[in-house]
Write an enzyme that holds these catalytic residues in place. Structure first.
Site, short mmCIF file in Angstrom:
data_model
loop_
_atom_site.label_atom_id
_atom_site.label_comp_id
_atom_site.label_asym_id
_atom_site.label_seq_id
_atom_site.Cartn_x
_atom_site.Cartn_y
_atom_site.Cartn_z
N LYS A 143 0.89 -1.16 0.08
CA LYS A 143 -0.15 -0.14 0.03
C LYS A 143 0.73 1.30 -0.01
CE LYS A 143 -3.92 1.84 2.46
NZ LYS A 143 -4.55 1.76 3.91
N SER B 288 -9.73 -0.47 7.52
CA SER B 288 -9.24 -0.29 5.95
C SER B 288 -8.55 -1.69 5.30
CB SER B 288 -8.19 0.72 6.15
OG SER B 288 -8.94 2.07 6.03
N SER C 161 -9.75 1.86 2.98
CA SER C 161 -8.93 2.74 2.17
C SER C 161 -7.86 1.66 1.31
CB SER C 161 -8.10 3.56 3.11
OG SER C 161 -7.29 2.85 3.80
#
Lengths: 484, 493
Positions: free
Chosen positions: B79, B178, B154
């Protein structure tokens, strides 16, 4: 009305906030060296630059130094405390928040006795220092053509020592700050250099009519860079406040800047413009648990402090308070002095030597006792030689001391090399005394008539004849004998 | 040989047995990325230079006969909020668009040391704020199961890249759900470890007291394997826990859930939970019972306050953590400012997206003088109550079971203008975040539109092994694995 007002006598009320940079090897939250005078932005790393994703790691030494200072200032050391974020935007603050301590400072409720008066210390807390801005085209950020930031200082550990508003004059503020600096130096936790900013004083000043029990509105003065400025800034601020009150005005709570050149304080920001720091607990650091054992270990490392020595020296060594003050000022000098005494030297004489010729030498050569070659043993020996009569005081000062301090040669060797040994052979000196007396009949007559002042002249003449090596005691005895 | 549909475990085995080289492995995945990425938009940048350097090194080591570990040769996507040294870390934000991380995160450093290969950085909601990845400043990631729906957020890019076989595993971060929520939306396994289990050093902070790095995988074993590698105390993160990491992998066994007591949280099975999701959870409860577990209904009365508490604490911390993006030191500096204040405001105005601005304002407000006690302080007090509810419940049960999300993946754009409804998407994941507990989302079924449904298991602090055991056992009886294997990347291939 006016007449009554002008008769009002005011009392000055002062509280000091002293920031002290701690002498740790590394910064408070990273392993960058704390090192002054390095090229800009060289002692930095992602952590102290507040790069995205980095985390602070607390330097244990900082906590130890804060505890040490707290103990020396009679504070209570907390068992649990935490760090908080103090938030404001400024380019010298890379994260735009400062890691500090808000409602749980590491030390609280201490005091310092200044000339017999107790000044309460409200709190001591730990925090990180900011960087430094260099402005082009102005001396402030506002209005400069451009400004550069040096983050070397960022993350230097600080403790802030906050006094209660117990100080009542500029002079007292100076005394408090000086004693505080001396203690910090004794503890070896801070350089205490106001000019270079390793110790910084913010002065909270207000005035009130004498007898009033409520405080007046205070102003905080920043940019006080010497003890002299501390007095000037405070006095000029007191005058300013008096003028405002006497002309019917009101003091506005604000932060003011002391300007060295004009000797006046100018407004920096008002209370309305003051930041809302939005303190909240620093989530990147776990709360701090301080064990009683650690506190005790630190307690053991605290030396006898200057305020304690100041009480003890007159008692133990028969010094007056001025003599004591000079010796105590520098911890190394005081320790040197005590070492000389432990080696058997006369306390008063050792003090005279250190305060007089040794201090003069250090001043002349811009050095301190640690950087002189003389050891306590060597000074004790020198005083011993004088005591025994092997050399006289004057020869010791003029012929031996410089070499002793500069090169560390033993006095015994200097005496031997230079042939400085005092002439204590009575028969040898008798001839010289006789000669001097005989060749100065007028003066001799005066002496015989009891004009003792003239005696010095004869001693001097004998000294001259013997290259200063004659024992003054023996010369005096011989004069007495020969004029009978 | 098709590599991209293989698990991390299988890939590692092939690599260790020299049936395939590391270079061949990443060639295959980059080929898949090239093919599928235009549709999925899961990645922000490829780290080919690093990947091929790591592959070359691994191939050298294996040819020298070196013994390599269970993650060696396995590609991974990271990420874009986690720093990989020398590569960009955008956080999905314009303000860090040009930021190159000058240091390595601890978690990724451990992966590279263990022989994992860095394929790419993945798309995300800006600064991890969002539940759909639509808040990315760069691209809108699509859910591989239906390109008209969101992947969740997210960590939407990390979830979608695993689901679409761009990578076998990925790292995401979980602040209020997330990792788990996008795992649920994309039909993959996503695990949020205990707060402090994985170092946060190098993870660009959103909300420091909640953020945790966690793995995505297409099966429980691979998630366990990844967690094993990234876990452990880190002296660079003093909030990481100095506790030994158990062996998560070798204990994985179908029978471990037998005799365990599982609590079904009443408050998260009621209103607001989609009927089809509820049904899938009820089926899952039966499966757990079949495995020999006892399932009881439990109540956590304070859990209903979780969402407001979270949106005060997380935004307060975010408002502070994001203060450093000011144009002075790195990242974006807006042009045209002549004084420092306009430089700050212009930079932050043009650098941050609307959701980030909204949260900075919320958090700044919550910390302001005069409001602190009513908001931030109160929220911290209620957070303690929520945590206490969990502690009380874990005296009665071993694990907690809930749906991961109230719904399956929603359509792109459906909630962008309705932040509250977007926030509600995390209602089931936020409580464990507030309490710092380990929690995992595992696929448990499909709705009538053939979109994946996730179930969430939560365990006591530092009991990841309990979570993984139960998830592994469930996975093995759920009979979804074949369907998932076939359906992964549906709508794409």
């Amino acid at each position: 009305m006016t007449a009554i007002k002008s008769k009002t006598e005011y009392e000055t009320v002062i509280g000091l906030e002293v920031h002290a940079q701690l002498k740790t090897k590394t910064k408070i939250f990273c392993s960058c060296p704390v090192d002054f005078g390095a090229e800009p932005n060289t002692n930095v790393c992602p952590v102290c630059l507040g790069m995205p994703g980095v985390l602070p790691v607390l330097n244990r030494q900082v906590v130890a130094y804060a505890i040490k200072t707290g103990l020396a200032l009679n504070c209570t050391v907390t068992k649990h405390c935490k760090f908080d974020r103090k938030q404001y935007f400024y380019p010298d603050l890379p994260k735009n928040y400062q890691i500090s301590q808000y409602d749980q400072p590491i030390c609280e409720n201490g005091y310092l006795e200044v000339s017999g008066k107790r000044i309460e210390i409200q709190r001591i807390h730990m925090e990180e220092d900011a960087g430094k801005l260099v402005h082009a085209g102005s001396d402030r950020l506002h209005g400069s053509d451009y400004s550069l930031v040096d983050y070397n200082r960022t993350g230097t550990p600080l403790i802030e020592i906050v006094s209660m508003p117990d100080i009542r004059s500029a002079e007292e503020a100076k005394e408090y700050a000086q004693l505080l600096r001396s203690i910090l130096r004794y503890l070896d936790v801070c350089d205490g250099n106001l000019e270079e900013g390793s110790m910084r004083c913010d002065v909270n000043v207000s005035i009130r009519p004498i007898g009033s029990t409520t405080f007046g509105t205070r102003c905080e003065i920043k940019n006080v860079n010497s003890f002299k400025s501390l007095i000037r800034a405070t006095e000029s601020e007191v005058e300013r406040q008096k003028e405002i009150i006497e002309s019917g005005g009101r003091i506005i709570q604000e932060t003011r800047l002391f300007e060295e050149n004009s000797g006046k304080t100018v407004s920096m920001r008002s209370k309305e413009e003051a930041h809302d720091y939005r303190y909240f607990p620093e989530p990147d650091l776990v709360p701090l648990e301080i064990s009683a054992q650690w506190i005790n270990e630190i307690k053991e490392t605290i030396p006898e402090l200057p305020n304690q020595k100041k009480l003890r020296y007159p008692k133990d060594y028969g010094l007056n308070s001025e003599e004591a003050k000079v010796l105590i000022e520098d911890r190394n000098l005081a320790e040197f002095y005590e070492a000389v005494i432990r080696l058997g030297a006369n306390a008063k004489k050792a003090a005279n030597w250190l305060i007089g010729p040794v201090t003069a030498y250090m001043k002349e050569h811009k050095t301190d006792i640690l950087n002189c070659c003389m050891t306590p043993k060597q000074l004790a020996d020198l005083l011993g030689f004088i005591e025994k009569g092997a050399i006289n005081d004057n020869i010791a000062k003029t012929e031996i001391l410089e070499e002793l301090l500069g090169q560390g040669t033993d006095s015994e060797e200097i005496i031997k090399q230079k042939g400085l040994a005092q002439i204590t052979d009575t028969s040898a000196l008798k001839e010289a005394v006789k000669e001097v007396l005989e060749s100065n009949p007028t003066q001799l007559k005066d002496l015989k008539e009891g004009k003792e002042k003239i005696r010095g002249f004869f001693v001097g003449q004998v000294m001259k004849k013997t290259g200063g090596k004659a024992s003054p005691q023996i010369v005096n005895a011989l004069i007495d004998e020969l004029i009978k | 040989m098709t590599i991209i549909n293989k698990s991390a475990k299988e890939i590692n085995k092939l690599f260790i047995n020299k049936e395939i080289s590391a270079k061949e492995i990443i060639d295959s995945f980059y080929k898949q990325i090239e093919l599928i990425e235009p549709k999925i938009q899961a990645l922000t940048s490829l780290t080919k230079e690093l990947a091929y350097r790591q592959a070359e090194e691994l191939d050298k080591r294996i040819s020298k006969g070196e013994k390599l570990g269970p993650i060696a040769g396995v590609p991974i996507v990271i990420k874009d909020v986690i720093c990989v040294k020398g590569f960009s870390a955008t956080c999905g934000s314009k303000i860090l668009e040009n930021f190159i991380a000058p240091y390595e995160a601890t978690a990724t450093g451990k992966l590279w040391d263990a022989g994992a290969i860095c394929l790419a950085k993945s798309n995300m909601d800006e600064f991890a704020m969002g539940s759909s990845t639509e808040n990315s400043a760069f691209k809108k990631t699509k859910n591989p199961w239906n390109l008209n729906t969101v992947p969740g957020g997210s960590s939407g890019g990390s979830a979608a890249s695993v689901a679409s076989m761009e990578t076998p595993i990925s790292l995401g971060t979980d602040t209020g759900g997330s990792v788990r929520q996008p795992a649920s939306f994309c039909g993959v396994v996503g695990l949020k470890p205990t707060y402090g289990r994985v170092s946060r050093f190098g993870l660009i902070a959103f909300a420091s007291s909640l953020d945790q790095i966690g793995p995505f995988a297409r099966n429980v074993y691979d998630a366990a394997l990844t967690l094993q590698v990234i876990s452990g105390y880190d002296p660079k993160d003093t909030t990481s826990l100095n506790v030994e990491v158990p062996d998560y992998i070798s204990r994985l066994n179908v029978n471990t859930v037998k005799g365990k007591k599982i609590g079904l949280i009443k408050e998260l099975m009621g209103e607001g939970i989609d009927a089809e999701v509820k049904k899938a959870i009820e089926v899952s409860v039966r499966l757990f019972k079949d495995l020999g577990a006892e399932v009881v209904e439990v109540s956590l009365p304070n859990i209903k306050y979780s969402l407001p508490v979270y949106y005060i604490i997380a935004t307060a911390e975010a408002s502070s953590n994001l203060a450093r993006y000011d144009g002075v030191k790195y990242g974006l500096r807006a042009d045209g400012a002549k004084e420092v204040l306009p430089m700050y405001t212009k930079t932050r105005q043009s650098g941050f997206g609307p959701e980030v601005k909204r949260r900075i304002m919320l958090g700044t407000y919550a910390l302001s003088s005069g409001y602190y006690d009513a908001y931030y302080k109160k929220a911290q007090q209620v957070r303690k109550l929520v945590t206490q509810d969990f502690l009380n419940t874990f005296e009665k049960v071993d694990l907690l079971l809930t749906p991961t999300c109230p719904t399956t993946a929603f359509e792109l754009g459906a909630k962008v203008d309705d932040p509250l409804s977007m926030y509600l998407s995390d209602i089931a994941t936020i409580p464990a975040s507030l309490a710092g507990l380990p929690s995992v989302s595992v696929p448990c079924g499909f709705d009538s539109k053939n979109m994946p449904i996730g179930l969430q298991l939560t365990a006591p602090s530092l009991s990841e092994e309990l979570l993984l055991d139960a998830a592994y056992a469930f996975e093995s009886v759920c009979n979804l694995s074949e369907k998932l294997k076939d359906k992964h990347a549906v709508g794409v291939v």
